[in-house]
Write an enzyme that holds these catalytic residues in place. Structure first.
Site, PDB file in Angstrom:
ATOM      1  N   TRP A 103       1.331  -0.861   0.336  1.00 50.28           N
ATOM      2  CA  TRP A 103      -0.492  -0.099   0.364  1.00 50.28           C
ATOM      3  C   TRP A 103       0.806   1.339  -0.441  1.00 50.28           C
ATOM      4  O   TRP A 103       0.204   2.254  -0.422  1.00 50.28           O
ATOM      5  CB  TRP A 103      -1.292  -0.162   0.818  1.00 50.28           C
ATOM      6  N   ASP A 173      -1.460   6.971   6.408  1.00 48.69           N
ATOM      7  CA  ASP A 173      -2.945   5.776   5.799  1.00 48.69           C
ATOM      8  C   ASP A 173      -2.682   5.291   7.385  1.00 48.69           C
ATOM      9  O   ASP A 173      -2.172   4.208   7.203  1.00 48.69           O
ATOM     10  CB  ASP A 173      -1.676   5.281   5.078  1.00 48.69           C
ATOM     11  N   LYS A 197     -12.117  -1.662   8.050  1.00 52.76           N
ATOM     12  CA  LYS A 197     -11.442  -2.827   8.997  1.00 52.76           C
ATOM     13  C   LYS A 197     -11.747  -2.386  10.154  1.00 52.76           C
ATOM     14  O   LYS A 197     -12.709  -3.292  10.962  1.00 52.76           O
ATOM     15  CB  LYS A 197      -9.357  -2.037   8.639  1.00 52.76           C
TER      16      LYS A 197
END
Lengths: 361, 361
Positions: A103, A173, A197
């Site tokens: 990511w 992030d 999540k």
């Protein structure tokens, strides 16, 4: 009641059962409204209350200062990979970034479309199994911000201390760790997190951003990609993902009831410690990450035998412990134990692993 | 069962009760999965089946040729206002557009960020209460495409014939009329629609686009804004809005069961005809749009007395007929009677209007 499994998916992930039951109860009519929340006009007083309460509860849970905007957006973290540079990479047209996984890499690749990206450190040499050591001299002041990924879902690592960025704005992030432990919002200029999540259903992305940065962003970027568009309109410039925000709001309420983020952190620490302790003492399984950088949310582990890994995942599924297959880039298994994974889920997993280990001695 | 209202909201709007009941039943465990659809990994076989079935059903309902991609995106029609020009306004850097209301205007304003927008006609002179007459000579070939808004939610108008665009690609915002009546997908180069009117919950946007246009779009635009990113990955480049797509899929199944779009069109024509007929014969109420351009989905009407309008909206609400307030730019009332509004809802509204009229003679 229908039979539930323990769902160790990395995201979308399990939600608190209390939240699901509440939403189910209100599915045909939310309160006296005579409709499901997803049928409500986003301009109605009833929906305004839902989104306002969600924002207020999130502000309380994370102790977000008034100098920050809280935005409910769409497009996931992937959309933030372009929105952050479009809004913030404006003066130096250069940023510093740390590469700690897939990511991070995607965020870096996208930011390169808008300027220079100086990758100050990377853990790619060891399949991202650690967080690189960072020093103050890496973060020269000729950059608009520093980008990190606080918790690395695929590799199971997390930052345990802040990068020494000096006065530079820090962007993170936090998709896979937000609300899992206490942190200081003021240490960051911008935080973003896909909801699927620790927050709620996929389809809503939370951005917490310093108001001065929102104000100073350029005006000539596409309207929907400007933070100011959404900040000026309370995340309702256009129709927001109303139902996803409602479920997120229920998750926030549930977390407050449990005692907030500090209490959740205690539980998360206990869950993770239990699982890592088992792994560290196992003769069959081992964690792929060692030391201080271990994630509390995502725990990758292997047996060292790909066929046995496969058998484990299949047998675990039969026992109601699902989505334990690791990401292909790490292999083996991964147990994602987000806020909504109950202690009993982790206990059941450990018991099953012990049993499997005994059988395969 | 909880008491339901008749919800005339312009969007998010009412959903078929059969869909809500099915989703409620599966809320704690979808089939034998042991989890809610919103807890499922989007990479699971179970979820893949949900999104594949939703796409296949939509293709069947609209008879979409194989030469078109069907994409499930995020950001609403507003995000398409920038995505369409970024992907398609590439050769001439010029488009033709028709201005038929607030959403057309927003699409035009956004497209101007990417090139020249030639507004060939507008109905702004009469508060967008009609669709302008269009002629072939308006659509000079030096343009990348033509943009229209097929149904104008706020003003209650719709196109009854295709604009004579010659060989130019035709792009339409069909947010408030898709699936309401039969049309030929091949007449369009690209169709987009926010889900929250005739499809499902807010948070998913459907784009139906000719594959050759997707292939020829520029590579240097942000990854998430390129149609090709999503087309190449079956709308799963990143986590899609999984639950919203699931509900949309249930709506498609329900529509198929009812007999498909042709059958729905008959019902919609009957609902709209009933309401317009009442309005045309009323001594108190009148429709703000006359003639052929009347929308089948959104029916604005007024009494001519703002105080009386207000009283009507308030009294109707008490009677379980909610969200009838008109948009501020038209005033008065608006009844949105999308696919999911039952015939009985329209009958109840008419009966209530007749009663109100009798009381205020």
């Amino acid at each position: 009641m229908e039979e539930r499994v323990y769902n160790f998916s990395a995201g979308p992930a399990c939600l608190p059962i209390e939240v699901l039951k509440q939403a189910q109860k209100d599915f045909i009519s939310y309160g006296a409204s005579g409709m499901n929340v997803m049928e409500m006009s986003h301009r109605s007083a009833e929906y305004q209350d839902i989104i306002d309460t969600a924002e207020a509860d999130l502000r309380e849970l994370l102790n977000i200062p008034d100098s920050y905007d809280v935005l409910f957006l769409q497009g996931g973290a992937s959309m933030q990979f372009c929105m952050v540079p479009m809004n913030l990479m404006t003066k130096y047209k250069k940023i510093h970034a740390v590469n700690t996984g897939q990511w991070s890499k995607k965020a870096i690749a996208e930011a390169k479309k808008f300027g220079e990206v100086n990758v100050v450190a990377s853990s790619e040499d060891k399949t991202f199994s650690y967080i690189p050591e960072l020093s103050a001299d890496m973060f020269t002041p000729d950059a608009d911000y520093v980008h990190i990924t606080s918790n690395n879902t695929i590799y199971g690592t997390k930052y345990t201390k802040l990068p020494p960025v000096g006065g530079l704005p820090l962007v993170s992030d936090m998709s896979s760790c937000i609300l899992s432990e206490v942190f200081n919002v003021s240490d960051y200029a911008l935080i973003y997190a896909g909801a699927q999540k620790n927050i709620g259903p996929a389809g809503v992305t939370i951005v917490i951003v310093r108001k001065d940065l929102v104000e100073n962003a350029p005006e000539d970027i596409p309207t929907m990609l400007r933070y100011k568009t959404h900040a000026d309109n309370g995340s309702m410039f256009n129709t927001p993902p109303t139902y996803a925000i409602y479920i997120a709001g229920l998750v926030f309420k549930n977390l407050k009831k449990l005692g907030g983020v500090a209490e959740m952190e205690k539980i998360n620490k206990e869950k993770a410690a239990m699982l890592y302790e088992f792994l560290d003492n196992s003769s069959l399984f081992r964690a792929t990450v060692s030391g201080a950088d271990r994630s509390m949310m995502n725990v990758p582990f292997v047996t060292g035998d790909a066929d046995l890994d496969k058998e484990f995942v299949a047998e675990a599924k039969k026992a109601g412990l699902v989505n334990l297959k690791g990401h292909r880039s790490v292999g083996g298994m991964r147990a994602s134990i987000y806020n909504a994974m109950p202690m009993d889920g982790v206990r059941s997993l450990i018991a099953f692993m012990a049993e499997f280990e005994a059988k395969h001695k």
